[in-house]
Design an enzyme around this catalytic site. Structure first.
Site, short mmCIF file in Angstrom:
data_model
loop_
_atom_site.label_atom_id
_atom_site.label_comp_id
_atom_site.label_asym_id
_atom_site.label_seq_id
_atom_site.Cartn_x
_atom_site.Cartn_y
_atom_site.Cartn_z
N VAL A 6 4.66 9.02 -1.27
CA VAL A 6 4.30 9.29 -2.68
C VAL A 6 3.64 7.89 -3.23
O VAL A 6 2.64 8.00 -3.81
CB VAL A 6 5.28 9.93 -3.56
CG1 VAL A 6 4.90 9.98 -4.84
CG2 VAL A 6 5.56 11.24 -2.76
N ALA A 7 4.41 6.77 -3.13
CA ALA A 7 4.23 5.61 -3.68
C ALA A 7 2.98 5.09 -3.00
O ALA A 7 2.09 4.38 -3.70
CB ALA A 7 5.50 4.50 -3.30
N ILE A 15 0.27 6.51 -1.94
CA ILE A 15 -0.99 7.39 -1.91
C ILE A 15 -1.39 7.39 -3.69
O ILE A 15 -0.47 7.57 -4.26
CB ILE A 15 -0.88 8.83 -1.68
CG1 ILE A 15 -0.40 8.77 -0.16
CG2 ILE A 15 -2.02 9.65 -1.99
CD1 ILE A 15 -0.01 10.12 0.46
N GLU A 26 -2.48 8.85 -6.07
CA GLU A 26 -3.02 10.26 -6.47
C GLU A 26 -3.74 10.40 -7.76
O GLU A 26 -4.47 11.17 -7.77
CB GLU A 26 -1.77 11.08 -6.34
CG GLU A 26 -0.63 10.84 -7.55
CD GLU A 26 0.24 9.68 -7.13
OE1 GLU A 26 1.24 9.43 -7.88
OE2 GLU A 26 0.13 9.20 -5.93
N ASP A 83 -41.90 3.59 -20.31
CA ASP A 83 -43.15 3.80 -21.19
C ASP A 83 -43.52 2.45 -21.93
O ASP A 83 -42.39 1.80 -22.33
CB ASP A 83 -43.04 5.03 -21.93
CG ASP A 83 -44.19 5.87 -22.57
OD1 ASP A 83 -45.36 5.09 -22.17
OD2 ASP A 83 -44.24 6.59 -23.38
N ASN A 121 6.36 2.97 -8.41
CA ASN A 121 5.09 3.77 -8.44
C ASN A 121 4.86 4.19 -9.84
O ASN A 121 3.72 4.04 -10.24
CB ASN A 121 5.20 4.74 -7.58
CG ASN A 121 3.55 5.50 -7.00
OD1 ASN A 121 3.02 4.43 -6.96
ND2 ASN A 121 3.60 6.74 -7.27
N ASP A 146 1.70 2.05 -11.46
CA ASP A 146 0.36 2.85 -10.99
C ASP A 146 -0.48 3.36 -12.23
O ASP A 146 -1.48 3.70 -11.99
CB ASP A 146 0.79 4.09 -10.10
CG ASP A 146 0.64 3.71 -8.66
OD1 ASP A 146 0.49 2.31 -8.43
OD2 ASP A 146 0.57 4.42 -7.80
#
Length: 879
Positions: free
Chosen positions: A282-283, A285, A287, A329, A715, A719
């Site tokens: 989990v840590a 990735i 997410e 233009d 995390n 994160d």
């Protein structure tokens, strides 16, 4: 009009009478409020809206959440209730943070949609008004012309060479001819030629429309009511990040499996290694990447909106940072779009300077030119108020009415005296507009347009008050006069007319030439600096205009577009791309100024540039610019003078029509991409450092280690807030001095991947070093674990400061100046310190009070990690 009779089966006069309106004057202002209350706003809804519950539910649909839930289940199974509850708290916190970020992004997008509301021209109380299309009511008389999106369903009362694109409703790709004829019987939608429908586009001509239905009662509303929900496609960047996350998850799971096996070989309990492995997966990735990226993009869009740039698609923000060529233009984008008649040239060739109040000239051509200026004109100017007159319509036509008024002409009186019978609208290819008016005893044709085009339709010239044959030498002389006006930076426009007893079959034929007018449209003050900034950013500027080559070159010279001796490429020099040689394509790509170009040639130029892998931004305002805007990588429509067709197909809308706003948008696009790449690098280096430290501890069976909940906590702390803070950075000063990024390149190149692994190794070494020194000092393993835990957190928090550019000073860079970074670091640090004072957190995370030595080691090694990384950056070993 009989009850239940379809409006297309009734005469337009009967429809107007039924709705209590007048096609000549429109609705009375005092009825609008009542009608709005009765019929509601003229808005449609597909039923798709942001639902908070669904956003919350989507946070739980993640492999990461499934992993966490599995870890919680195992903890319950092994009766580790404290761990199980703590993991569920982590799930709840992650879900709430994800919900807040996604909800904020959704709200930002809703706010942006409100900024792009459609405007409409209506006739009320006998005056033309510009209002929000949402405020249209049945009975309103709508004025539409080529380039407009039809704002409501209605019955045609007047139509001039009218064609509508109804493909959105009927699927018919060919524009449909429209007229005012009454239809008989039940007629299918696609064949109701006397009706216009909301959401369709006017491709040619103009019309006066009696609004019959609005909002959900329109044909478009009927379709919208059938649409219950729509899944929004992910942006290319979101897809890239999503694929990146999935690939990283695969790699991570392999590494975690190796660590799990190593732990078992070192006699670590199965339950502990299982929980640690899941927490580590989990840590490792990131997410939150797609959500954080979406929020960064949405915030960037809101910032651009405050700077007069409406970006309609998230993907456009990413593409902006890659733009290599801007095809712009001239009129209104590079210039003020403040047209003033400053010179008039009348036969036999006398040029007259026009001051604030033009003096009447003793020349019959003067009166004729004024007459054409008023009659061959679709604009309107309200001169009834004391303040400055407000014009509605094309700026050039508005300036002609203002000039005529200053010269003493009574536009309203002339328009009553000469009632319009027919019109040939201005066409970008023909470059002429002509009208037919009925007068007492006959007709008068008036025409205006580009000199070289209009002269082809003239057989006579007004000399001494009488038409005289227009000889070839005379034609050349007037082309020279046109060149002379253009060389002064003026936009030349030619005028002609013809009086006849019989209604002519063709309008622009056998005309009498009456003179020229020169319009001054000076460059915007901020454009020169913006163009210089583009040159520094290695972005090529191409000016594309329908104006005279001399005018184009004059403006280009003032703004430093291209080289002074550069040749202007004209439409005549641009053959179809089918027969284009490689040498000609190279000439096009190197040119900076294009004049007298048609919409088709603009489209061809975009194709040639894209063949060369250029990322093209194209500006446009007219209906015929729509194909080129759609073909370009970034289509940019004008918000003030742009037609609704161009605004519909464009990716961006400039609310102020200013070129400098395009440059601001490109700069913001580059900043956003750099920010996203920064927080990706930050997240990966932090997460991989956790993999490294756990891997080393497992492989060498070290006496200190991180527990599952500690990994989850780290995390959570590092994160979210620091990554978000990096996502909203203001960018560094070098962002517009670099070459555009190649969109074909991956998000992270080889050098950045190497840098990430070095970052991770330094952070891991510092964390392990602090714990190892503590162990050597005779501390218990629990104390070493504490030192290990806090050092890793401090290293990762301070690592945010390493995301600054290597060239920038440590104390003066875009990250150090970012107040959100400091707020994120202090907030994360505060939450970390709570683990020492809140008993429940201390027990769950197995944290004990720290000694002075522990604090010294944790702070010393974490600061040391920053110093090592900064030295490596200065040595250019990492980015």
């Amino acid at each position: 009009m009989a009850e239940n009779t379809p409006v297309y089966n009734a005469e337009s006069t009967a429809v107007a009478r039924e709705l209590g309106t007048d096609t000549a004057k429109g609705l009375a202002a005092d009825r609008i409020t009542e009608l709005l209350e009765k019929h509601g706003k003229n808005v449609t809804s597909s039923g798709t809206r942001v639902r908070p519950f669904l956003i919350l539910l989507n946070q739980l649909k993640s492999p990461v959440v499934y992993l966490l839930a599995g870890a919680a289940g195992l903890s319950f199974f092994f009766k580790e209730y404290a761990d199980a509850v703590a993991i569920l708290v982590v799930i709840a916190v992650n879900t709430i943070i994800g919900f807040i970020m996604e909800w904020q992004a959704a709200r930002s997008m809703e706010a942006l949609s409100k900024m792009t509301q459609q405007q409409a021209r209506v006739l009320r109380d006998g005056k033309v008004q510009e209002i929000s299309a949402d405020d249209i009511v049945p009975g309103d008389i709508l004025l539409v012309e080529a380039g407009d999106m039809v704002p409501a369903d209605g019955r045609l009362a007047e139509a001039t060479q009218l064609q509508a694109d109804e493909s959105a409703l009927t699927g018919e790709s060919v524009p449909v001819d429209k007229n005012t004829d009454t239809l008989q019987g039940d007629v299918p939608l696609a064949e109701r030629h006397n009706m216009l429908f909301k959401g369709t586009f006017i491709r040619k001509g103009n019309a006066r429309l009696i609004c019959t239905t609005t909002g959900m009662n329109t044909e478009l509303g009927a379709i919208a009511s059938m649409v219950q929900s729509a899944k929004k496609a992910a942006t290319p960047l979101e897809k890239k990040l999503d694929n990146f996350s999935k690939r990283l998850m695969g790699i991570t799971l392999v590494i975690v499996a190796i660590i799990f096996i190593a732990g078992l070989l070192n006699k670590v309990p199965v339950q502990e290694m299982l929980e640690t492995s899941i927490a580590l997966a989990v840590a490792a990735i990131p997410e939150g990447l797609p959500i954080v990226a979406t929020l960064a993009l949405a915030r960037g869009m809101m910032l651009m909106a405050r700077r007069n740039v409406i970006v309609k698609k998230l993907s456009a923000v990413e593409t902006l940072g890659s733009v290599t060529v801007i095809c712009t233009d001239k009129t209104g984008t590079l210039t003020e779009n403040r047209m003033d008649v400053t010179a008039v040239n009348l036969p036999p060739g006398e040029e007259i300077a026009i001051q604030d109040k033009p003096e009447k000239q003793d020349n019959a051509a003067w009166d004729s030119l004024l007459k054409v200026a008023v009659l061959c004109n679709n604009a309107s100017v309200d001169t009834s108020k004391e303040e400055a007159a407000k014009g509605i319509g094309d700026p050039l036509e508005v300036s002609l009415l203002e000039f005529a008024a200053k010269a003493g002409a009574n536009a309203e009186e002339w328009r009553k005296q000469y009632s319009r019978v027919k019109e040939m609208p201005f066409d970008s290819d023909v470059k002429i507009m002509s009208t037919l008016q009925r007068k007492e005893g006959g007709f008068i044709i008036t025409a205006k347009g580009a000199t070289e085009n209009l002269l082809e339709h003239c057989t006579q010239i007004l000399q001494d008050g009488q038409p005289a044959p227009l000889e070839e030498g005379e034609r050349k002389k007037w082309l020279d006069h046109t060149e002379a006006l253009a060389a002064k930076g003026l936009k030349p426009l030619a005028f002609a007319l013809r009086e006849t007893d019989q209604e002519p079959q063709q309008l622009a034929e056998e005309l009498v030439f009456v003179g020229l007018a020169g319009f001054l449209d000076p460059p915007r003050e901020d454009v020169k600096q913006a163009i210089a900034e583009c040159h520094h950013a290695h972005i090529q500027i191409m000016m594309l205009t329908g104006d005279h080559p001399a005018t184009a070159l004059n403006i280009a010279g003032q703004l430093d577009i291209g080289e002074q001796e550069e040749k202007v490429i004209t439409g005549k020099d641009m053959p179809d791309t089918e027969g284009l040689s490689n040498e000609q394509k190279t000439t096009w790509r190197k040119a900076s100024v294009f004049a007298r170009v048609s919409p088709k040639q603009k489209l061809d130029l975009v194709s040639v540039l894209q063949e060369n892998h250029d990322i093209v931004a194209m500006t446009g305002d007219g209906v015929n610019d729509a194909p080129a805007l759609k073909k370009a990588d970034i289509g940019i429509a004008m918000g003030i003078r742009g037609t609704q067709v161009t605004q519909e197909v464009a990716d961006m809308i400039l609310k102020d029509d200013a070129f400098s706003s395009i440059v601001d948008a490109v700069k913001q696009g580059r900043i956003i991409f750099d920010n996203i790449r920064l927080f990706v690098i930050f997240l990966l280096s932090c997460n991989l450092s956790e993999l490294l430290v756990i891997g080393v501890c497992a492989a060498f069976n070290l006496p200190f280690q991180l527990f599952a909940l500690q990994i989850l906590f780290i995390n959570l702390i590092t994160d979210v807030l620091p990554a978000l803070a990096l996502g909203v950075a203001d960018g560094n000063a070098e962002v517009m001095k670099k070459k555009p990024k190649d969109p074909r390149q991956p998000l992270l190149d080889k050098r950045r991947w190497i840098s990430i692994w070095i970052y991770s190794a330094v952070i891991a070494a510092a964390s392990l070093g602090a714990a190892w020194v503590g162990e050597l000092q005779g501390e218990a393993s629990a104390a070493s674990n504490n030192t290990f835990f806090f050092t890793l957190i401090f290293c990762q928090l301070l690592h945010v400061l390493n995301m600054a550019s290597a060239k920038a000073s440590f104390f003066n860079n875009e990250v150090f100046r970012n107040r959100y970074v400091w707020l994120a670091m202090l907030s994360s640090l505060g939450i970390t310190l709570l683990t020492l004072v809140v008993p429940a957190l201390s027990r769950a995370l197995r944290v004990e009070s720290m000694t002075q030595l522990d604090w010294f080691l944790a702070s010393g090694f974490s600061i040391g990690s920053v110093l090592v990384i900064r030295i490596l950056k200065k040595l250019n070993l990492i980015v």
